[in-house]
Design a protein around this motif. Structure first.
Motif, short mmCIF file in Angstrom:
data_model
loop_
_atom_site.label_atom_id
_atom_site.label_comp_id
_atom_site.label_asym_id
_atom_site.label_seq_id
_atom_site.Cartn_x
_atom_site.Cartn_y
_atom_site.Cartn_z
N GLU A 93 0.80 -1.23 0.00
CA GLU A 93 0.00 0.00 0.00
C GLU A 93 0.83 1.28 0.00
O GLU A 93 0.53 2.20 -0.76
CB GLU A 93 -0.98 -0.01 1.17
CG GLU A 93 -2.28 -0.71 0.85
CD GLU A 93 -3.32 -0.55 1.94
OE1 GLU A 93 -2.95 -0.05 3.03
OE2 GLU A 93 -4.48 -0.92 1.71
N PRO A 94 1.89 1.41 0.83
CA PRO A 94 2.68 2.65 0.78
C PRO A 94 3.31 2.90 -0.59
O PRO A 94 3.33 4.04 -1.09
CB PRO A 94 3.76 2.44 1.85
CG PRO A 94 3.18 1.42 2.78
CD PRO A 94 2.36 0.52 1.91
N VAL A 95 3.80 1.83 -1.21
CA VAL A 95 4.42 1.97 -2.54
C VAL A 95 3.37 2.35 -3.57
O VAL A 95 3.60 3.21 -4.43
CB VAL A 95 5.13 0.66 -2.94
CG1 VAL A 95 5.74 0.80 -4.33
CG2 VAL A 95 6.20 0.31 -1.92
N LEU A 96 2.20 1.73 -3.51
CA LEU A 96 1.13 2.04 -4.46
C LEU A 96 0.66 3.48 -4.32
O LEU A 96 0.42 4.17 -5.33
CB LEU A 96 -0.04 1.08 -4.25
CG LEU A 96 0.21 -0.40 -4.56
CD1 LEU A 96 -1.04 -1.22 -4.28
CD2 LEU A 96 0.65 -0.58 -5.99
N GLU A 97 0.53 3.96 -3.09
CA GLU A 97 0.10 5.33 -2.87
C GLU A 97 1.13 6.32 -3.41
O GLU A 97 0.78 7.37 -3.96
CB GLU A 97 -0.14 5.58 -1.38
CG GLU A 97 -1.32 4.83 -0.80
CD GLU A 97 -2.63 5.23 -1.46
OE1 GLU A 97 -2.77 6.40 -1.87
OE2 GLU A 97 -3.52 4.37 -1.57
N PHE A 98 2.41 5.97 -3.29
CA PHE A 98 3.46 6.83 -3.82
C PHE A 98 3.43 6.86 -5.35
O PHE A 98 3.49 7.94 -5.97
CB PHE A 98 4.83 6.36 -3.33
CG PHE A 98 5.99 7.07 -3.98
CD1 PHE A 98 6.37 8.33 -3.55
CD2 PHE A 98 6.68 6.49 -5.03
CE1 PHE A 98 7.43 8.99 -4.15
CE2 PHE A 98 7.73 7.14 -5.64
CZ PHE A 98 8.12 8.40 -5.20
N LEU A 99 3.33 5.69 -5.97
CA LEU A 99 3.40 5.61 -7.43
C LEU A 99 2.18 6.23 -8.10
O LEU A 99 2.30 6.89 -9.12
CB LEU A 99 3.55 4.15 -7.85
CG LEU A 99 4.88 3.49 -7.51
CD1 LEU A 99 4.86 2.02 -7.90
CD2 LEU A 99 6.05 4.20 -8.18
N ALA A 101 0.49 8.67 -7.10
CA ALA A 101 0.51 10.12 -6.95
C ALA A 101 1.35 10.80 -8.02
O ALA A 101 1.27 12.02 -8.19
CB ALA A 101 1.03 10.50 -5.56
N VAL A 102 2.15 10.02 -8.75
CA VAL A 102 2.99 10.59 -9.81
C VAL A 102 2.15 10.73 -11.07
O VAL A 102 1.64 9.72 -11.59
CB VAL A 102 4.21 9.70 -10.08
CG1 VAL A 102 5.06 10.29 -11.20
CG2 VAL A 102 5.05 9.54 -8.82
N PRO A 103 1.95 11.92 -11.62
CA PRO A 103 1.14 12.09 -12.82
C PRO A 103 1.76 11.34 -14.00
O PRO A 103 2.95 11.52 -14.28
CB PRO A 103 1.14 13.61 -13.05
CG PRO A 103 1.53 14.20 -11.75
CD PRO A 103 2.44 13.22 -11.09
N PRO A 104 1.01 10.52 -14.71
CA PRO A 104 1.57 9.77 -15.84
C PRO A 104 2.24 10.63 -16.91
O PRO A 104 3.26 10.20 -17.46
CB PRO A 104 0.34 9.03 -16.39
CG PRO A 104 -0.56 8.89 -15.23
CD PRO A 104 -0.38 10.14 -14.42
N PRO A 105 1.73 11.84 -17.25
CA PRO A 105 2.44 12.63 -18.26
C PRO A 105 3.87 12.97 -17.87
O PRO A 105 4.73 13.14 -18.75
CB PRO A 105 1.59 13.91 -18.37
CG PRO A 105 0.22 13.48 -17.96
CD PRO A 105 0.43 12.47 -16.89
N TRP A 132 -3.72 2.23 -12.63
CA TRP A 132 -4.00 2.56 -11.23
C TRP A 132 -5.47 2.48 -10.86
O TRP A 132 -5.81 1.87 -9.83
CB TRP A 132 -3.41 3.92 -10.88
CG TRP A 132 -1.94 3.92 -11.07
CD1 TRP A 132 -1.22 4.60 -12.00
CD2 TRP A 132 -0.99 3.15 -10.31
NE1 TRP A 132 0.12 4.30 -11.87
CE2 TRP A 132 0.28 3.42 -10.85
CE3 TRP A 132 -1.10 2.26 -9.25
CZ2 TRP A 132 1.44 2.83 -10.35
CZ3 TRP A 132 0.05 1.67 -8.75
CH2 TRP A 132 1.30 1.96 -9.29
N PRO A 133 -6.39 3.07 -11.59
CA PRO A 133 -7.81 2.90 -11.19
C PRO A 133 -8.26 1.45 -11.25
O PRO A 133 -9.06 1.01 -10.42
CB PRO A 133 -8.57 3.77 -12.20
CG PRO A 133 -7.63 4.01 -13.32
CD PRO A 133 -6.27 3.99 -12.74
#
Length: 259
Positions: A93-99, A101-105, A132-133
């Motif tokens: 979960e911490p890694v997923l929340e970090f990744l 949050a990074v905008p794909p563009p 992600w969704p």
């Protein structure tokens, strides 16, 4: 028949109203960046010939479908594993929340360094945003599987792949499809953005080329094509969703009728 006509009216009424407002608001416009809608529509068939559709629209759709499919497979697979095991979820979960949050563009230049500027880069960009969704909705859907249902399946000896297919994924499928719907709109956006970087064809590339050459009505026709593409993909998605989740919509309809 009356119900069908009523539904058709609600589907068509708002788009027709918006087109009428656009027509009236732009009628008589002399602004080069805001041409009248009639000019855009008159330009449309001259710009979007069958040759241009094959050279620009078809590659864009194929990239979108490839990236979307890759994200769906990865998102559902990882989401099922993460949602099924509490310890795996606590670690990830911490890694997923970090990744997420990074905008794909922002990742486009980074992906270009590793994947080059071909179709692989564009597909990777689309997949990196769509996953992600799908992943997060799958995790929540798997976590929400009814414990009584899971225990009943176990008592009847339904385990392994059969349990995964008939119990876990079936129960989580409404939330999975919610993630797939969100990912579709994200994929269209990333398709256009990825084609604006070092591309030689595609809708994003074509729209930018029109803008740079000050062919403003042509640019607006490209935006209309994008809107029509999004609408058609949404209709196809709804048809698939209704077919796959027919049992779910049936249960909801029954529950609404019951006192």
């Amino acid at each position: 028949m009356r119900l069908f006509l009523l539904r058709l009216f609600f589907v068509v009424a708002l788009p027709a109203l918006l087109v009428a407002l656009w027509w009236l608001a732009s009628d008589g416009s002399t602004n080069v960046y805001w041409p009248p809608l009639r000019t855009i529509l008159r330009t449309f068939p001259d710009v979007w010939t069958s040759e241009r559709l094959r050279s620009d629209l078809v590659p864009s759709v194929l990239r979108l479908l490839a990236g979307y499919a890759a994200a769906a497979v990865v998102g559902v697979a990882l989401g099922t594993v993460i949602g099924s095991y509490r310890r795996v979820r606590a670690v990830c979960e911490p890694v997923l929340e970090f990744l997420r949050a990074v905008p794909p563009p922002v990742l486009v230049p980074v992906i270009m360094l590793f994947a080059g500027i071909g179709d692989t880069m564009k597909i990777a960009v689309i997949a990196s945003g769509c996953v992600w969704p799908i992943l997060l909705n799958t995790v929540e859907g798997v976590r929400a599987v009814d414990s009584v249902m899971a225990e009943t399946a176990r008592s009847y000896g339904i385990t392994g792949v059969a349990r995964l297919r008939s119990v876990v994924l079936r129960a989580a499928s409404p939330q999975i499809f919610a993630g797939l719907r969100q990912a579709l709109s994200i994929g269209i956006i990333l398709m256009v953005i990825s084609e604006m970087f070092a591309a030689s064809n595609g809708l994003g590339f074509t729209i930018v080329q029109f803008q740079r050459s000050f062919a403003i009505p042509d640019m607006w026709t490209g935006i209309l094509v994008l809107g029509l593409l999004g609408f058609l993909l949404s209709v196809v998605f709804q048809l698939v969703e209704r077919r796959v989740l027919g049992w779910y919509h049936g249960l909801r309809a029954v529950s609404r009728r019951s006192p």
